[in-house]
Each structure stands twice: as structure tokens, then as C-alpha cells.
Design a protein around this motif. Structure first.
Motif, PDB file in Angstrom:
ATOM      1  N   ARG A   1      74.284  -7.809  43.097  1.00  0.00           N
ATOM      2  CA  ARG A   1      73.319  -7.918  42.006  1.00  0.00           C
ATOM      3  C   ARG A   1      72.252  -6.848  42.149  1.00  0.00           C
ATOM      4  NH1 ARG A   1      74.475 -13.376  40.566  1.00  0.00           N
ATOM      5  NH2 ARG A   1      73.257 -14.115  42.308  1.00  0.00           N
TER       6      ARG A   1
ATOM      7  N   ARG B   1      61.765  -3.180  39.198  1.00  0.00           N
ATOM      8  CA  ARG B   1      61.249  -4.178  38.269  1.00  0.00           C
ATOM      9  C   ARG B   1      59.723  -4.190  38.203  1.00  0.00           C
ATOM     10  NH1 ARG B   1      63.947  -9.589  36.263  1.00  0.00           N
ATOM     11  NH2 ARG B   1      62.150 -10.435  35.165  1.00  0.00           N
TER      12      ARG B   1
ATOM     13  N   HIS C   1      61.447 -14.140  36.637  1.00  0.00           N
ATOM     14  CA  HIS C   1      60.612 -13.137  37.291  1.00  0.00           C
ATOM     15  C   HIS C   1      59.435 -12.718  36.418  1.00  0.00           C
ATOM     16  CE1 HIS C   1      64.149 -12.742  39.882  1.00  0.00           C
ATOM     17  NE2 HIS C   1      64.810 -12.821  38.750  1.00  0.00           N
TER      18      HIS C   1
ATOM     19  N   SER D   1      64.274 -21.427  33.908  1.00  0.00           N
ATOM     20  CA  SER D   1      65.151 -21.095  35.017  1.00  0.00           C
ATOM     21  C   SER D   1      66.626 -21.067  34.643  1.00  0.00           C
ATOM     22  CB  SER D   1      64.948 -22.088  36.157  1.00  0.00           C
ATOM     23  OG  SER D   1      65.371 -23.356  35.718  1.00  0.00           O
ATOM     24  N   SER D   2      66.933 -21.454  33.425  1.00  0.00           N
ATOM     25  CA  SER D   2      68.331 -21.401  33.035  1.00  0.00           C
ATOM     26  C   SER D   2      68.445 -21.197  31.526  1.00  0.00           C
ATOM     27  CB  SER D   2      69.057 -22.694  33.431  1.00  0.00           C
ATOM     28  OG  SER D   2      68.598 -23.758  32.632  1.00  0.00           O
TER      29      SER D   2
ATOM     30  N   GLU E   1      72.341 -20.811  35.409  1.00  0.00           N
ATOM     31  CA  GLU E   1      71.065 -20.640  36.095  1.00  0.00           C
ATOM     32  C   GLU E   1      70.708 -19.157  36.073  1.00  0.00           C
ATOM     33  OE1 GLU E   1      69.340 -23.232  37.333  1.00  0.00           O
ATOM     34  OE2 GLU E   1      70.954 -24.585  36.679  1.00  0.00           O
ATOM     35  N   HIS E   2      69.444 -18.876  35.927  1.00  0.00           N
ATOM     36  CA  HIS E   2      69.049 -17.469  35.808  1.00  0.00           C
ATOM     37  C   HIS E   2      69.238 -16.659  37.079  1.00  0.00           C
ATOM     38  CE1 HIS E   2      66.557 -18.113  31.930  1.00  0.00           C
ATOM     39  NE2 HIS E   2      67.855 -18.000  31.708  1.00  0.00           N
ATOM     40  N   ASN E   3      69.242 -17.335  38.213  1.00  0.00           N
ATOM     41  CA  ASN E   3      69.475 -16.542  39.423  1.00  0.00           C
ATOM     42  C   ASN E   3      70.945 -16.110  39.527  1.00  0.00           C
ATOM     43  OD1 ASN E   3      70.630 -18.942  40.151  1.00  0.00           O
ATOM     44  ND2 ASN E   3      69.051 -19.491  41.638  1.00  0.00           N
ATOM     45  N   ASN E   4      71.756 -16.547  38.585  1.00  0.00           N
ATOM     46  CA  ASN E   4      73.130 -16.048  38.519  1.00  0.00           C
ATOM     47  C   ASN E   4      73.315 -15.024  37.406  1.00  0.00           C
ATOM     48  OD1 ASN E   4      74.174 -17.637  40.622  1.00  0.00           O
ATOM     49  ND2 ASN E   4      74.188 -19.415  39.274  1.00  0.00           N
TER      50      ASN E   4
ATOM     51  N   ASP F   1      72.382 -11.326  36.113  1.00  0.00           N
ATOM     52  CA  ASP F   1      71.864 -10.062  36.635  1.00  0.00           C
ATOM     53  C   ASP F   1      70.954  -9.361  35.618  1.00  0.00           C
ATOM     54  OD1 ASP F   1      71.541  -8.163  38.547  1.00  0.00           O
ATOM     55  OD2 ASP F   1      73.506  -7.219  38.286  1.00  0.00           O
ATOM     56  N   ASP F   2      70.078  -8.516  36.130  1.00  0.00           N
ATOM     57  CA  ASP F   2      69.247  -7.680  35.256  1.00  0.00           C
ATOM     58  C   ASP F   2      70.114  -6.564  34.668  1.00  0.00           C
ATOM     59  OD1 ASP F   2      67.143  -9.246  35.934  1.00  0.00           O
ATOM     60  OD2 ASP F   2      65.914  -7.666  36.824  1.00  0.00           O
TER      61      ASP F   2
END
Length: 496
Positions: free
Chosen positions: A135, A141, A167, A173-174, A188-191, A193-194
RNA sequence: GGCGUUAUGGUGUAACUGGUUAACACGUCGCCCUCUCAAGGCGAAGAGUCCGGGUUCGAGCCCCGGUAACGCUACCA
């Protein structure tokens, strides 16, 4: 619900990329979009997604037009027919994407990234080695306005990336969206990528371009392949960042090879040109595609599984589509095509044979290869039968040189296939490509060309190889090599 | 590895809101027709619905837990 309201006019689209031969998957998704629009008095839009200049093939766009029309899937708006929401070619809309990327930048929904592809590659490899999800690490950022200004002033190339929450200011969060065939899907947002939205060459990636265009073109329903599910949260985030209404999403099952993997040219003919040139009728291919994933009532036409495009428009039920990936089974397609051939009147059948097997263009090109090679006209067929045959399998004593064993021969044929796949179908491109391969693998030009000749023509004697292959066509030539290799593989397996 | 999706004979699909021995088509095999090959006709084999629990008088359809396959995981679409 955030999806389009029911009063909204129905507008759907397909968005193929001109990166090579038109794909059977494009026809499948095109068919579904076409039916959806026709059932609801909507508009069917064709948009060309030519934002990847590295994979761009100039002849591809016209082939897409031709093969979709051949199948009877005409569009209401598109690059060639115009429309109120043009241009319909993304390469002609780069200014629009840049403006929208700026909007995102200003709103803090996206940021500039100055990392080089090489740097990113290093990081990705480390992450994979450490068994971490690859990722973007977020290096750029939180650059200060000052740093960004310096980089820009220094002329450093940059991309623009999506700032995936939490961020930024948005702490969600999702992201959840609705797929019309499967229900709610959450990521989920931690999955997420930017994702890069705007590449350093100024062209957008699919993600930005498709959202911007779908909104500007007032697309109400996005009917696309299942492979897009994973990136849909990025798209939803973009719609939200712009403050736009989110369309309905329909993710269709992926067509599969016999082994259930996503349909691919390695294991299946996927080019629509191939199906056209190998004598499939468009009605049969459309009918067969309509069988993939279901959607047609089982009792239509007494359960014969045979129906027309018009009947699909009349009876097809989208919510009845099965989402398990259907195997694209040539065996059944051939049966179906045979059914359509038999249904023709004798006169229509004759006309089809005349135009599709012995078309003037085709015969003219073949004739020009034959004039110096025959003494009576009756000999015409002797050297040209492979142009009109489907099963050309050379016996071993034809394709195997005395100087080479079977294994190295098949390996070389495999190499030839790979080279030919990547080569333009012109004499000037083919000859050096093949000769280069021969040099690399220490195969003489004679050995090299004779092997290929045997595979393509089934004989050691034929009209000039390259000219023959050009007349025969890329799609069919490649398929012939593939089938040769497959047949040999089966033979080898039997011996064991 | 992470995330997501999916799961009915070899393949594509059926099975009303849970209700009789899971249906149809392709393919396969056999028989008939026939100078051959197809086409056509007749017939057969082949799944107990991914696995394990649960709910229910009753589950392919509902619930829970696994497993597997596939997709995504790029300055590709």
C-alpha cells in the motif's frame, strides 16, 4: 438510500479500452447494458477509455465499433455518433479531469505525490516480502504547502492521489455501498489505498475518469464486471468528495475459462474478431452470452434456450442474474451456432457461406498469393485449404525437424506464440520479430519459419508464410498455434 | 498475506414466498435412420445441491461456523 432515484432517466454505458482486439467480455457487458437501456427507454452510451497511452493500440477503437455493431449492439451516444455529453473519448477530456482533480486538491480530498515509480516499487517489494499488504505509505500525504511549492517550482513530476479517510478531516472509517445483485458491501478504509487519480503524464486513471465522466454523462446505472467491486469504495469516496449523486451499481459475474479462472486469451479465444472470422453468427454469440449468468426465464421458446436479442429485451430479468462466474464453454457455443446455421434457409445459408467463407476480399488476397504457384485452376484448393479449415493439426513428421526434438520444438512454438501476440500484424513487424526470436534461441530462419508454417498451414508446402498469416488474420493465426500446443500437450499426457 | 465475492451433475441454467424419487439444455455413452459423416428420433449414465452444525413436521432455499475457487491488491483498465 443514496442511489439514483427512480425518476431519473436511465442512462448506461460501456467503457472499453482500446488496448487490442475487442474482448468477448466487452460484448457480454455491452449486451447487458444494451438490454437494460432498451427495457427502460434509456440511453446506451459508448465511451472510449483511452487514458493508458502505454497500452494504446490505434486500430483498436475501430475494431470495437465494428464488432459491437456486428453483434447488433448499437449505441445512442459515442465517439463516432456524437451526443449531448461529448466528447466520448477520454483522451479528449483531459482538461476536465485536471479541473476536477484541482477541486479535490482544494477540498483536501486529494493530494500531490512526488514519489517516483522506482521508489514506490522498492516499498512495494519490501511490503510484500514482509507479508504486509502492498500500500502507498503516505509519504507525501502531509507535505507542507512550502515543500509542495518547492517541488513544483523544481519541476518535479507528480501524481495526484485520493486522500482516503480517516486520515483527513472526514473520520468515517468505512464505506458501504449497495450492489443491486448482492446487497450491501462494506470496505474498511484501512483496506482502501490512496489511489492515484491523475498520473504524472497528466492523464487520469480509470478511477477518476470513470467517476467524473459517469457523473457528467448522467449515468444512472453502472453495469460492469465483478472485478470492479474492490475499487468501488474509491469511486464512492470520489462521488462523495464531489458531492455528487451515486449511481446504482450492478456487478456482473466474470466469464471464466474451463478451469474457472477469469477468461483469458491464454486459455480461450477472447477476441470478437476471432469469433467473427471463424464463422460464428452474431445471433448465436449473442444468444450464448445471454445464457451466461441466467436472466432469461427458463420457459422461453419451450425451454430451447434459443432466443433473439429482441426477445432478451422483452423478457430478460436483471435481478435473476446468477452471480457465480459462468464458464464460457465453446462446446455449447458451437452447438448453438450450428442450430442457427441449420435454421437458415438454403439460400441464406449459401449467402452466409459466400460472404463469410469465400468473401471477395478474402479470395482476392488469397488469389494474389496463388497466381504464380499453380498451373491449372483446379490446383487452387491444394495449397489454400488451410484458409478455409478450422481443424488444421499437422502430423509430427510435418512439424518436427530432424534436427530438433519434440520438447524443444514445442517450447519454441510457445515462444513464437508469445512473440506473435505482442507483434503488429504487418510484414514489417512480423519478420524482424520472428527473426529476433530465432537468433535469441539459435533457431535458423528456415527452422523457425518451417515450424510456424507447419502449424498454420498443416503442411511443409504453402504460399509465403507471413503473407498467408496476414491474410488469415491475427486472431485466427494465434488461435491455431494455441490449439496446436494444446493438442500436443494432450497427446503427451496420453502417452504417460 | 490482506480485503471482497461466489458455491446445484463435466458445462450452462431450473426448482412458487422452505413442501413429494432435484428439472431442462450442452456434452458423454448406447440404439434407430443411413453408402460415410453430420442432422434427426429413442434411450442411458452422471449431482442429493462445497463441508459441518443449527432452526423446522420438513432445507438446495433460513441461521452459525468452516473450506475452496475466483477477483482486487499498478502512475492497467
Amino acid at each position: 438510500m443514496t442511489s439514483a432515484s427512480s425518476e431519473t432517466a436511465i442512462r448506461v454505458r460501456i467503457a472499453p479500452s482500446p488496448t487490442g482486439d475487442p474482448h468477448v467480455g466487452t460484448a457480454y457487458i455491452g449486451l447487458l447494458n444494451y438490454i437494460y437501456a432498451r427495457q427502460r427507454s434509456g440511453k446506451f452510451v459508448l465511451r472510449i477509455e483511452d487514458t493508458d497511452r502505454t497500452r494504446f493500440v490505434p486500430t483498436s477503437e475501430q475494431m470495437i465499433f465494428d464488432s459491437l455493431r456486428w453483434l447488433g449492439l448499437g449505441w445512442d451516444e459515442g465517439p463516432d455518433v456524437g451526443g449531448p455529453f461529448g466528447p466520448y473519448r477520454q483522451s479528449e477530456r483531459t482538461e476536465i479531469y485536471r479541473e476536477h482533480a484541482d477541486i479535490l486538491l482544494n477540498r483536501g480530498k486529494a493530494y500531490r505525490c512526488f514519489c517516483t515509480p522506482e521508489e514506490l516499487e522498492v516499498v512495494r517489494k519490501q511490503q510484500i516480502a514482509a507479508k504486509l499488504p502492498p500500500r502507498y505509505p503516505g509519504t507525501c500525504r502531509h507535505l507542507s504547502a512550502e515543500q509542495i511549492g518547492q517541488n513544483l517550482a523544481a519541476g518535479k513530476p507528480c501524481t495526484i492521489r485520493l486522500a482516503v479517510p480517516p486520515h483527513g478531516a472526514d473520520l468515517t472509517s468505512s464505506t458501504t455501498f449497495r450492489d443491486e445483485l448482492r446487497g450491501q458491501i462494506t470496505f474498511e478504509h484501512n483496506n482502501v489505498d490512496d489511489q492515484i487519480l491523475l498520473k504524472s503524464d497528466g492523464f487520469p486513471t480509470y478511477h477518476l475518469a470513470n467517476v467524473v465522466d459517469d457523473h457528467l454523462m448522467q449515468i444512472s446505472d453502472v453495469i460492469r464486471a465483478e472485478e470492479w467491486i474492490s475499487s468501488t469504495p474509491k469511486h464512492v469516496l470520489l462521488y462523495k468528495a464531489f458531492g455528487w449523486q451515486i449511481p446504482r451499481f450492478w456487478h456482473m459475474p466474470l466469464l471464466r475459462n474451463l478451469d474457472k479462472s477469469k477468461i483469458s486469451k491464454r486459455k480461450n479465444p477472447v477476441s470478437l474478431i476471432y469469433y467473427r472470422d471463424s464463422g460464428y453468427l452474431p445471433e448465436a454469440l449473442i444468444n450464448f452470452l445471454g445464457l451466461m449468468g441466467g436472466g432469461m426465464p427458463a420457459d422461453i421458446n419451450d425451454g430451447t434456450e434459443q432466443f433473439t436479442l429482441a426477445e432478451m429485451v422483452e423478457h430478460f430479468v436483471f435481478t435473476d442474474i446468477r452471480v457465480g462466474g459462468p464458464v464460457f464453454d465453446l462446446t455449447k457455443l458451437k452447438w448453438l451456432n450450428g442450430e442457427y446455421l441449420r435454421k437458415l434457409t438454403p439460400e441464406d445459408f449459401f449467402q452466409v457461406v459466400r460472404s463469410r467463407v469465400f468473401g471477395d476480399d478474402y479470395l482476392r488476397q488469397i488469389s494474389s498469393l496463388m497466381q504464380t504457384r499453380i498451373e491449372t485452376l483446379a490446383q487452387f484448393g491444394d495449397l489454400t485449404s488451410f484458409f478455409f479449415s478450422d481443424n488444421v493439426i499437422p502430423p509430427q513428421d510435418v512439424f518436427l525437424s530432424k534436427k530438433r526434438n519434440l520438447e524443444e520444438t514445442l517450447n519454441f512454438a510457445q515462444d513464437q506464440l508469445a512473440v506473435l501476440e505482442a507483434t503488429d500484424w504487418t510484414h514489417d513487424a512480423l519478420e524482424p520479430a520472428l527473426k529476433k526470436l530465432g537468433e535469441e534461441k539459435s533457431w535458423s530462419v528456415k527452422e523457425n519459419f518451417m515450424l510456424l508454417r507447419a502449424i498454420i498451414t498443416g503442411s511443409t508446402m504453402s504460399p509465403p508464410l507471413l503473407e498467408s498469416m496476414i491474410v488469415f488474420g491475427k486472431a485466427r493465426s494465434l488461435d491455431r498455434i494455441r490449439r496446436f500446443l494444446e493438442a500436443q500437450k494432450k497427446l503427451a499426457a496420453q502417452k504417460k
